[in-house]
Design a protein around this motif. Sequence first.
Motif, short mmCIF file in Angstrom:
data_model
loop_
_atom_site.label_atom_id
_atom_site.label_comp_id
_atom_site.label_asym_id
_atom_site.label_seq_id
_atom_site.Cartn_x
_atom_site.Cartn_y
_atom_site.Cartn_z
N SER A 120 17.45 1.99 42.33
CA SER A 120 16.62 1.76 41.15
C SER A 120 17.16 2.52 39.94
CB SER A 120 15.19 2.22 41.40
OG SER A 120 14.59 1.39 42.37
N MET A 121 17.73 3.70 40.19
CA MET A 121 18.31 4.48 39.09
C MET A 121 19.47 3.72 38.46
SD MET A 121 16.72 7.01 38.27
CE MET A 121 15.16 7.53 38.95
N ALA A 122 20.24 3.02 39.29
CA ALA A 122 21.35 2.24 38.75
C ALA A 122 20.82 1.20 37.77
CB ALA A 122 22.11 1.56 39.89
N ALA A 123 19.72 0.55 38.15
CA ALA A 123 19.13 -0.47 37.27
C ALA A 123 18.64 0.16 35.97
CB ALA A 123 17.98 -1.16 37.98
N LEU A 124 17.94 1.28 36.08
CA LEU A 124 17.41 1.92 34.87
C LEU A 124 18.54 2.42 33.98
CD1 LEU A 124 14.34 3.84 36.36
CD2 LEU A 124 14.34 1.74 35.02
N ALA A 125 19.65 2.85 34.59
CA ALA A 125 20.79 3.31 33.80
C ALA A 125 21.39 2.14 33.01
CB ALA A 125 21.85 3.94 34.70
N ILE A 126 21.47 0.97 33.64
CA ILE A 126 21.99 -0.20 32.92
C ILE A 126 21.06 -0.57 31.77
CG2 ILE A 126 22.45 -2.68 33.14
CD1 ILE A 126 23.35 -2.11 36.04
N MET A 127 19.74 -0.44 31.99
CA MET A 127 18.77 -0.77 30.95
C MET A 127 18.69 0.31 29.86
SD MET A 127 17.16 -3.61 31.49
CE MET A 127 15.54 -3.64 30.72
N GLY A 128 19.26 1.48 30.12
CA GLY A 128 19.11 2.58 29.18
C GLY A 128 17.70 3.14 29.19
N LEU A 129 17.02 3.07 30.34
CA LEU A 129 15.62 3.53 30.43
C LEU A 129 15.48 4.66 31.45
CD1 LEU A 129 13.53 0.23 30.31
CD2 LEU A 129 13.72 1.99 28.56
N LEU A 130 16.51 5.48 31.58
CA LEU A 130 16.43 6.58 32.55
C LEU A 130 15.31 7.55 32.18
CD1 LEU A 130 20.21 7.38 33.08
CD2 LEU A 130 18.63 6.54 34.80
N ARG A 147 19.03 -9.66 25.88
CA ARG A 147 20.25 -9.88 26.65
C ARG A 147 20.05 -9.49 28.12
NH1 ARG A 147 24.82 -10.08 23.55
NH2 ARG A 147 25.63 -11.18 25.38
N ILE A 148 19.22 -8.47 28.36
CA ILE A 148 18.94 -8.04 29.74
C ILE A 148 17.43 -7.99 29.94
CG2 ILE A 148 19.37 -6.28 31.48
CD1 ILE A 148 21.55 -5.13 29.75
N GLY A 149 16.95 -8.68 30.95
CA GLY A 149 15.53 -8.63 31.28
C GLY A 149 15.36 -7.89 32.59
N MET A 150 14.13 -7.39 32.83
CA MET A 150 13.92 -6.67 34.09
C MET A 150 12.51 -6.88 34.61
SD MET A 150 14.87 -2.76 35.00
CE MET A 150 14.61 -2.08 36.65
N ILE A 151 12.39 -7.02 35.93
CA ILE A 151 11.07 -7.05 36.56
C ILE A 151 11.02 -5.98 37.64
CG2 ILE A 151 10.56 -9.45 36.07
CD1 ILE A 151 11.37 -10.12 38.90
N PHE A 152 9.78 -5.55 37.93
CA PHE A 152 9.61 -4.38 38.80
C PHE A 152 8.86 -4.75 40.08
CE2 PHE A 152 9.94 -3.03 34.42
CZ PHE A 152 10.93 -2.08 34.49
N GLN A 153 8.68 -3.73 40.93
CA GLN A 153 8.12 -3.98 42.27
C GLN A 153 6.64 -4.33 42.25
OE1 GLN A 153 9.06 -1.04 45.17
NE2 GLN A 153 7.32 -1.52 46.48
N GLU A 154 5.86 -3.61 41.45
CA GLU A 154 4.41 -3.66 41.60
C GLU A 154 3.79 -4.64 40.61
OE1 GLU A 154 1.73 -3.53 43.33
OE2 GLU A 154 2.97 -2.19 44.55
N PRO A 155 3.60 -5.89 40.97
CA PRO A 155 3.06 -6.83 39.99
C PRO A 155 1.64 -6.49 39.56
CG PRO A 155 3.13 -7.83 42.17
CD PRO A 155 3.83 -6.52 42.27
N MET A 156 0.90 -5.76 40.42
CA MET A 156 -0.49 -5.49 40.08
C MET A 156 -0.60 -4.59 38.85
SD MET A 156 -1.55 -7.37 42.32
CE MET A 156 -3.32 -7.40 42.49
N THR A 157 0.38 -3.74 38.61
CA THR A 157 0.27 -2.79 37.49
C THR A 157 1.31 -3.03 36.40
OG1 THR A 157 1.63 -1.26 38.76
CG2 THR A 157 -0.74 -0.94 38.85
N PRO A 163 18.04 -14.29 29.02
CA PRO A 163 18.99 -13.18 28.95
C PRO A 163 20.25 -13.45 29.79
CG PRO A 163 17.23 -12.67 30.47
CD PRO A 163 16.85 -13.97 29.82
N ASP A 164 21.30 -12.68 29.51
CA ASP A 164 22.52 -12.81 30.30
C ASP A 164 22.31 -12.26 31.71
OD1 ASP A 164 24.95 -12.99 27.94
OD2 ASP A 164 22.97 -12.24 27.38
N LEU A 165 21.46 -11.24 31.78
CA LEU A 165 21.26 -10.59 33.08
C LEU A 165 19.76 -10.36 33.32
CD1 LEU A 165 22.13 -8.88 35.59
CD2 LEU A 165 22.29 -6.92 34.05
N LEU A 166 19.32 -10.69 34.52
CA LEU A 166 17.97 -10.34 34.94
C LEU A 166 18.08 -9.33 36.08
CD1 LEU A 166 14.87 -10.72 34.97
CD2 LEU A 166 15.20 -12.60 36.57
N ILE A 167 17.43 -8.19 35.91
CA ILE A 167 17.42 -7.20 36.98
C ILE A 167 16.06 -7.28 37.67
CG2 ILE A 167 17.59 -4.76 37.55
CD1 ILE A 167 19.23 -4.37 35.02
#
Lengths: 540, 312, 269
Positions: free
Chosen positions: A41-51, A83-93, A165-169
């Motif tokens: 997950s850290m790898a994904a956040l690093a790509i997003m610049g959201l560490l 350009r980069i979109g992201m979705i996370f584990q917990e859809p409820m929150t 986007p070019d990339l979806l994480i």
Amino acid sequence: MIQARDLSVEIGAHDILRGIDLALPPGRITGLVGESGSGKSMAALAIMGLLPQGMRASGRVDLDGQNLLDLPERALCRIRGRRIGMIFQEPMTALNPLMTIGDQVAEVLRIHQGLDRRAALDHARDRLDRVGLTTPRFPLTLYPHQLSGGQRQRVAIALAIALRPDLLIADEPTTALDVTTQARILDLLRGLVRDEGMALLLITHDLAVVAGIADQVAVMQRGAIVEQGPTEQVFRQQRHAYTRALFAASTHQPRLVLPSTEPRPLLQVTGAVREYPLPRRGLTGRRESLRAVDGVSFRIDAGESVGLVGESGCGKSTLTRAILSLDPLQGGGIRFEGQDIRAGRTMPRALRARMQAVFQDPFGSFDPRWRVERLLAEPFHLTGRPRDWREQVAEALFEVDIPGDALHRHIHEFSGGQRQRIAIARALIIKPRLIVLDEAVSALDVRVRAQVLDLLAQLRRSHGLAYLFISHDLSVVRQITDRVMIMQKGRIVESGPTHAVLDRPQHPYTQSLLAAAPRIPAEWQAPAQADKTAATPAPS
Amino acid sequence: MLRYVIRRLISLGLSLLLASALIFSVVELVPGDPASFMLGTGAQPETLAALRQQMGLDLPLPLRYLHWLGGVATGDLGHSFTYKTPVAGMILDRMQVSLPLALLALVLAAAVALPIGMFAAARRGRAGDTAVMATVQIGIALPNFWFAMLLVLLFAVNLRWLPAGGFPGWDHPAAALKSLLLPAAALALPQAAILARVLRSALVDTLGQDYIRTARAKGLSAGQALRRHALRNALIPVLTILGMQFSFLLAGAIIIENVFYLPGLGRLIFQAITQRDLIVVQGAVLVLVAAVILVTFLVDLSYALADPRLRA
Amino acid sequence: MRAALILGALLSGLALIGALVSFLWTPADVTQLAIAQKLLPPSGQHWLGTDHFGRDMLSMIMVGARISIAVALVAVGIGMGFGVPLGLLAAARGGWLDEVVMRGNDLVFAFPSLVIAILITAALGPSALNAIIAIGIFNIPVFARVTRGGALPIWTLDYIRAAQVAGKGATRISIQHILPNIANLLIVQGTIQFSLGILAEAGLSYVGLGAQPPTPSWGRMLAEAQTMVALAPHVAIIPGLAIVVTVLGLNLLGDGLRDALDPRLRRSP
């Protein structure tokens, strides 16, 4: 194409990621697999610049020849969501509870393209249609709490892909969902990659999910990628020892226990009914109720291991609570060792002592302020504390392979797997006949899970225990039970010997569950594991 | 939504009923006969009898309560025996000072707290946050009536910008407002400090939620995520505190009126206590408590407006 | 935030030490009036000056701390003694009982301590005991709410399920599992209510509903100083500062304890 090169992340002097190289070509799905804490997950956040604050990334994340790690925050904001979109584990929150789904999708278009609200909502309608939330059933004015988990995850996907986007994480996008919902969400993701030509980085702990969907796969361990390549090649060759260990664990089969030849009924449930009142509709509407458990009957023999499988909301937790005598039934009865259980506080102590339980959450299962010694001794409340209770506690710990110095420690000093072992020891301490295992291995990583399943099989042999094994996971049930019951909407729709039910399902619901469960193709298994292929289901 | 409103209305009615019963029963705490307690030992027998008659002391307690309640329902809070006028009218008169004072203070508190809380939350953990929150800590520790004295010392005695006390009446709106300014500020600032602190921690909580991460992944800047997503979600706990603060502000107003010699409800109550005029005390306290209960009800309703989950 | 903890303990400790020492020794006798020495500014002989009766302000502040601390402390005791069991009960039983306790809470919340004090004083006359009762009653719903709020999430955890499977009833679970796990919440809330109690006591004494003459109290010192603010500002400033320093200290102490007791911050292998 987006490419990470020599991407590292550190916090203070600690490495979190070391030298990640990952190419994410358009129109392809890349699986990133690893156990919890491997840094995926850290790898994904690093790509997003959201560490998280305090973490520092180095190396390169290239997009159009530009290193994203060098960009100022303002420029990154223009890239995220566009350009980069992201979705996370917990859809409820993951969605803002106070904002309509239309506005949440439209917001992406408004901030990146400066559209006015009306135009953005039109576009949002189109994107929600694309992810399967079509008019008129799903108007833009719905709020997240009016949707199910799977539907919410679709909204999250819609807003992540709103601008193509070019990339979806996707970070464990289906882990919190039921297996049939998971299959549909994975289908949706696959279709989006095909139609829109974007790259998908799919982060998951589940090898079977990756096997079914990814074009290429990278295996992560302790912050580094140990092996990567085309999915089939990685799965077939398993060059790295860690990859092999993961595979072995995910198809692991504990030694079989032969059920006793003279069945003696231990637990008998007949016509169990439990209803919950639903909120009244309108002011004068009739008060309707939900039958969480609707006429369930079954029996468990002494020494038998029985699985209870169903998706969330099927009533298995309610049934479990009734069997443990924590909640009353409204109809039917439960007999345990020939005595009636009248759910509530009235269950005789001696009877209760013959039935213990292990719960799902290794972190919530223990009072954080008690030491292990006192935690393990808690069930003695039922039997009276014997004079040699300390010896018995030590012995129980020994049986579950926990070092004896654990006695004076607090529970936070143990890992998830160790905690589940301690929970098993606590259940064993007063020598019950039946242990109810409520999703007891669901929160564990695959290798730890295999070890705990081995332990359960061994204890069953040595103590002649019966198990009621409640799970949503068919593969785990296959590994540990003799008989299985499939539960849907409060009823048991099919039951029988585990292999018979899972290999030749009769009921359409069982069939759909099995069809939806992701699996690693049998022919991909390395030759070393060929003898285990018999343990995996034949494609239905 | 309708169900929710009706449930709240029922609970509002029950609270008002119970509160009125509690307040009414205070008279029963008085040692001996309430009428002779109020009039003192030197009272004329005729006056005593008249008061006993007015209070209905010859009736049994539940009947007396119902009688009183019936009066309250029609706006009759009884007669003050010291002023010989209807209590309701006196209270209405005094509310013209107390209510604007509390409302002004509430607006002032919210206006000060909002930017401070947002500023601190946006810079959470950094120097700006620490400095602002340290100042807020001192604000919370200020007794409002002492702060009022300091304000008088500075703005009335030394600078002579604003009056030190008194109230000219609403016939002179500008002067009236001017004379409420210092009391309102004294009331508002300690409450603003509490509110800013609650807002900051509510914001910090919501900023840690998953949907803020989703918002950031959409391309919102940290500031945009705070304003567009965190603020509305954080306002729900803040609303609760704001509702509770109204009751503190009303109570605080009673004390502050003493500092500034304002002819509000507070002055009336203290005069009534010294004169043992229980009927006035009862009426005034009933109005105060009813106001607090009503505000709580309004806060509950505004939850439903703020949160779609409650509207179902 | 270890600094907050230490600073808070130091500041709030000042009042406590002052109150304790005052039982044995004060710089001057507060019962002796010396009109000739009235309203002296702070000096070498009277560190904090003298009041309108010529009494030594430092001695008055020290003796006044007694009543502030006593009232606030007893009021916290009343709040905890009734509020914590109510909160535990509401969380353990749920249903209509929970509803009754919480609605009762709301009702008491509608009576600020000042209003309760007004009612009691109107009927029974003013005394320090009124202040204790009024602030104590106000504290009950606060502690009930905090206790219930802390207990409810714990009741959903699996270790409670495990205790139930071990045959333990709601009372035993509340005492053995719930209470120890919300103790830090209660300690923190206790310091907050303690500081609010000191503020409230000062307010009540200031309007004459609390401690009565001749007992020195911070609130009454301020009431008496009010007409002399322009003449001798120190008689109005010093008791106020005593309140601010004590309340600030207690609030800092509460914050520091919150951080120090938070298992999330403390938990390191």
